[in-house]
Design a protein around this motif. Sequence first.
Motif, PDB file in Angstrom:
ATOM      1  N   GLU A  92       0.982  -0.980   0.238  1.00  0.00           N
ATOM      2  CA  GLU A  92      -0.247  -0.140  -0.093  1.00  0.00           C
ATOM      3  C   GLU A  92       0.482   0.656  -0.109  1.00  0.00           C
ATOM      4  OE1 GLU A  92      -2.619   0.022   3.091  1.00  0.00           O
ATOM      5  OE2 GLU A  92      -3.814  -1.797   2.819  1.00  0.00           O
ATOM      6  N   GLU A  93       1.806   1.453   0.489  1.00  0.00           N
ATOM      7  CA  GLU A  93       3.049   2.016   0.886  1.00  0.00           C
ATOM      8  C   GLU A  93       3.732   2.728  -0.389  1.00  0.00           C
ATOM      9  OE1 GLU A  93       2.982   5.107   3.219  1.00  0.00           O
ATOM     10  OE2 GLU A  93       1.116   3.990   4.159  1.00  0.00           O
ATOM     11  N   MET A  94       3.922   1.267  -0.971  1.00  0.00           N
ATOM     12  CA  MET A  94       4.937   1.718  -2.207  1.00  0.00           C
ATOM     13  C   MET A  94       4.016   2.027  -3.210  1.00  0.00           C
ATOM     14  SD  MET A  94       7.186  -1.179  -1.890  1.00  0.00           S
ATOM     15  CE  MET A  94       6.643  -3.115  -1.898  1.00  0.00           C
ATOM     16  N   ASP A  95       2.426   1.840  -3.257  1.00  0.00           N
ATOM     17  CA  ASP A  95       1.580   2.517  -4.472  1.00  0.00           C
ATOM     18  C   ASP A  95       1.343   3.938  -4.129  1.00  0.00           C
ATOM     19  OD1 ASP A  95       0.880  -0.560  -5.061  1.00  0.00           O
ATOM     20  OD2 ASP A  95      -1.096  -0.347  -3.723  1.00  0.00           O
ATOM     21  N   ARG A  96       1.399   4.402  -2.662  1.00  0.00           N
ATOM     22  CA  ARG A  96       1.736   5.685  -2.233  1.00  0.00           C
ATOM     23  C   ARG A  96       2.528   6.886  -3.209  1.00  0.00           C
ATOM     24  NH1 ARG A  96      -1.262   4.209   2.721  1.00  0.00           N
ATOM     25  NH2 ARG A  96      -3.684   3.498   2.470  1.00  0.00           N
ATOM     26  N   ALA A  97       3.710   5.825  -2.996  1.00  0.00           N
ATOM     27  CA  ALA A  97       5.420   6.559  -3.385  1.00  0.00           C
ATOM     28  C   ALA A  97       5.324   6.333  -5.311  1.00  0.00           C
ATOM     29  CB  ALA A  97       6.359   5.129  -2.897  1.00  0.00           C
ATOM     30  N   ASP A  98       4.670   4.948  -5.199  1.00  0.00           N
ATOM     31  CA  ASP A  98       4.651   5.056  -7.692  1.00  0.00           C
ATOM     32  C   ASP A  98       4.012   6.314  -7.768  1.00  0.00           C
ATOM     33  OD1 ASP A  98       6.237   3.007  -6.934  1.00  0.00           O
ATOM     34  OD2 ASP A  98       5.031   1.748  -7.003  1.00  0.00           O
ATOM     35  N   ALA A  99       2.601   6.356  -7.069  1.00  0.00           N
ATOM     36  CA  ALA A  99       1.320   7.603  -7.634  1.00  0.00           C
ATOM     37  C   ALA A  99       2.438   9.187  -7.098  1.00  0.00           C
ATOM     38  CB  ALA A  99       0.689   7.883  -6.440  1.00  0.00           C
ATOM     39  N   ARG A 100       3.315   9.398  -6.152  1.00  0.00           N
ATOM     40  CA  ARG A 100       4.190  10.544  -6.106  1.00  0.00           C
ATOM     41  C   ARG A 100       5.271  11.006  -7.627  1.00  0.00           C
ATOM     42  NH1 ARG A 100       2.091   9.015  -1.044  1.00  0.00           N
ATOM     43  NH2 ARG A 100       4.503   9.037  -0.808  1.00  0.00           N
ATOM     44  N   SER A 101       5.644   9.207  -7.768  1.00  0.00           N
ATOM     45  CA  SER A 101       7.298   9.393  -8.755  1.00  0.00           C
ATOM     46  C   SER A 101       7.113   9.326 -10.443  1.00  0.00           C
ATOM     47  CB  SER A 101       8.092   8.172  -7.717  1.00  0.00           C
ATOM     48  OG  SER A 101       8.972   8.298  -8.746  1.00  0.00           O
ATOM     49  N   ARG A 102       8.722   9.387 -10.903  1.00  0.00           N
ATOM     50  CA  ARG A 102       8.481   8.687 -12.056  1.00  0.00           C
ATOM     51  C   ARG A 102       8.535   8.191 -12.397  1.00  0.00           C
ATOM     52  NH1 ARG A 102      11.495  14.215 -14.593  1.00  0.00           N
ATOM     53  NH2 ARG A 102      12.676  13.610 -13.017  1.00  0.00           N
ATOM     54  N   GLN A 103       9.846   7.278 -11.466  1.00  0.00           N
ATOM     55  CA  GLN A 103       9.858   5.940 -11.728  1.00  0.00           C
ATOM     56  C   GLN A 103       9.291   4.712 -10.441  1.00  0.00           C
ATOM     57  OE1 GLN A 103      14.281   6.561 -11.081  1.00  0.00           O
ATOM     58  NE2 GLN A 103      13.918   5.032 -13.383  1.00  0.00           N
ATOM     59  N   PRO A 104       8.431   3.988 -10.568  1.00  0.00           N
ATOM     60  CA  PRO A 104       8.493   2.784  -9.724  1.00  0.00           C
ATOM     61  C   PRO A 104       9.122   2.030  -9.112  1.00  0.00           C
ATOM     62  CG  PRO A 104       7.984   1.513 -12.066  1.00  0.00           C
ATOM     63  CD  PRO A 104       8.768   2.753 -12.208  1.00  0.00           C
ATOM     64  N   LEU A 105       8.992   2.108  -7.404  1.00  0.00           N
ATOM     65  CA  LEU A 105       9.785   1.020  -6.669  1.00  0.00           C
ATOM     66  C   LEU A 105       9.552  -0.043  -7.153  1.00  0.00           C
ATOM     67  CD1 LEU A 105       9.065   2.478  -3.347  1.00  0.00           C
ATOM     68  CD2 LEU A 105      10.572   2.763  -4.853  1.00  0.00           C
ATOM     69  N   ILE A 106      11.017  -0.438  -6.892  1.00  0.00           N
ATOM     70  CA  ILE A 106      10.933  -2.292  -6.880  1.00  0.00           C
ATOM     71  C   ILE A 106      10.046  -3.123  -6.105  1.00  0.00           C
ATOM     72  CG2 ILE A 106      12.668  -4.014  -7.567  1.00  0.00           C
ATOM     73  CD1 ILE A 106      14.573  -1.990  -8.549  1.00  0.00           C
ATOM     74  N   ARG A 107       9.474  -3.741  -6.687  1.00  0.00           N
ATOM     75  CA  ARG A 107       9.182  -4.715  -5.133  1.00  0.00           C
ATOM     76  C   ARG A 107       9.386  -5.702  -5.243  1.00  0.00           C
ATOM     77  NH1 ARG A 107       2.963  -1.966  -4.972  1.00  0.00           N
ATOM     78  NH2 ARG A 107       3.455  -0.187  -6.141  1.00  0.00           N
ATOM     79  N   VAL A 108      10.102  -6.421  -3.750  1.00  0.00           N
ATOM     80  CA  VAL A 108      10.797  -7.394  -3.672  1.00  0.00           C
ATOM     81  C   VAL A 108      10.479  -8.105  -2.339  1.00  0.00           C
ATOM     82  CG1 VAL A 108      13.223  -9.008  -3.333  1.00  0.00           C
ATOM     83  CG2 VAL A 108      12.920  -6.869  -4.707  1.00  0.00           C
ATOM     84  N   GLY A 109      10.660  -9.228  -2.546  1.00  0.00           N
ATOM     85  CA  GLY A 109       9.636  -9.717  -1.098  1.00  0.00           C
ATOM     86  C   GLY A 109       9.980 -10.932  -0.875  1.00  0.00           C
ATOM     87  N   GLY A 110      10.519 -11.250   0.435  1.00  0.00           N
ATOM     88  CA  GLY A 110      11.241 -12.507   1.156  1.00  0.00           C
ATOM     89  C   GLY A 110      10.081 -13.855   0.145  1.00  0.00           C
TER      90      GLY A 110
END
Length: 359
Positions: free
Chosen positions: A80-98
């Motif tokens: 959810e927080e990465m969705d919010r960050a991506d909405a404000r950025s030109r580049q998406p965050l790389i989402r890695v899960g263990g």
Amino acid sequence: MPPSLPPEVRDRLRSGAVIPAMPLALTAGRRLDERRQRALCRYYAAAGSGGLAVGVHTTQFAIRESKYGLFQPVLALAAEEMDRADARSRQPLIRVGGVCGPTNQAVTEATILRDLGYHAGLLSLSAVAGDDDQAKLAHCRAVAEVLPLVGFYLQRAVGGPDHSFHFWRSFAEIENVVAIKVAPFDRYRTLDVVRAVVESGRDDLALYTGNDDAIVHDLISPYRFPVGSEWVERRFVGGLLGHWAVWTKKAVELLEACHAATSGDRPSTDLTIALLRQSAHVTDANAAFFDAANGFAGCIAGLHEILRRQGLLEGIWCLDPDEGLSPGQREEIDRVTRSYPDLNDDAFVAEHRDDWLSG
């Protein structure tokens, strides 16, 4: 057909990024502190991280235990927080899960990650450590059918198994492997992985350092190996590190300096020498944070202590009540904090902390 990385995520992963391994924010009652967990996600995004690794060692493997039931809630909150960050950025965050456990568990975890929108799974092989190479590779292929993989060479001191050069050579041929986190804390085994990737011909497979004792060395070193009649050179492009879960803005600046020092046909000698000097400081700080003097027993609590001092965490509590700072570790953290003020981002955190903790 297994899922692949979105092109913009693939490009960012290959160009190199700071990917912090996110700690777990707990209350004094050892329950999830959602407000502070969200604040950590916001901190990493604001500091310029290129991605976030969740559900990994630093997040505490025990989140998977039924008595805590935190694996999916923590992953969902971070998404959810990465969705919010991506909405404000030109580049998406790389989402890695263990991803860990025997094959059935690993496939289940990879499926959860995929359904939550994670791009790749960081695959721990500790659960199949006793298997031969072919069985390990079959395990990896099964998970890769669900989600792109980031390979993980974990150091022995915290439960990582040894892997042969031949394993990594075959692993690199799995089509849905997109990166490898190299973290054996061992130069010989690090070279095994890089040479295996070079010999595989996979120039699209990103190398990320997890060698906390040699972060800067990995990032500025050219690794050259002969392949047939040619010499092929590869570099580590970024880091997926627990160490980068603290003082993260400075880690972003460090990676930018490493890229600047090694870019072009004539790398900057002066900048490289300055980075080599700084390398010893980073390693010294890591020894204090990760409790190297005590076999890494306090590695998670050490990171919590830095975040507590900055006001991002309320305390250093871990899910295991017996897990905390080792004798003398707090004093070592005091020492490196005094010795290397240029490595901390205290002022940046102090300026924005209240905003991250609100909402």
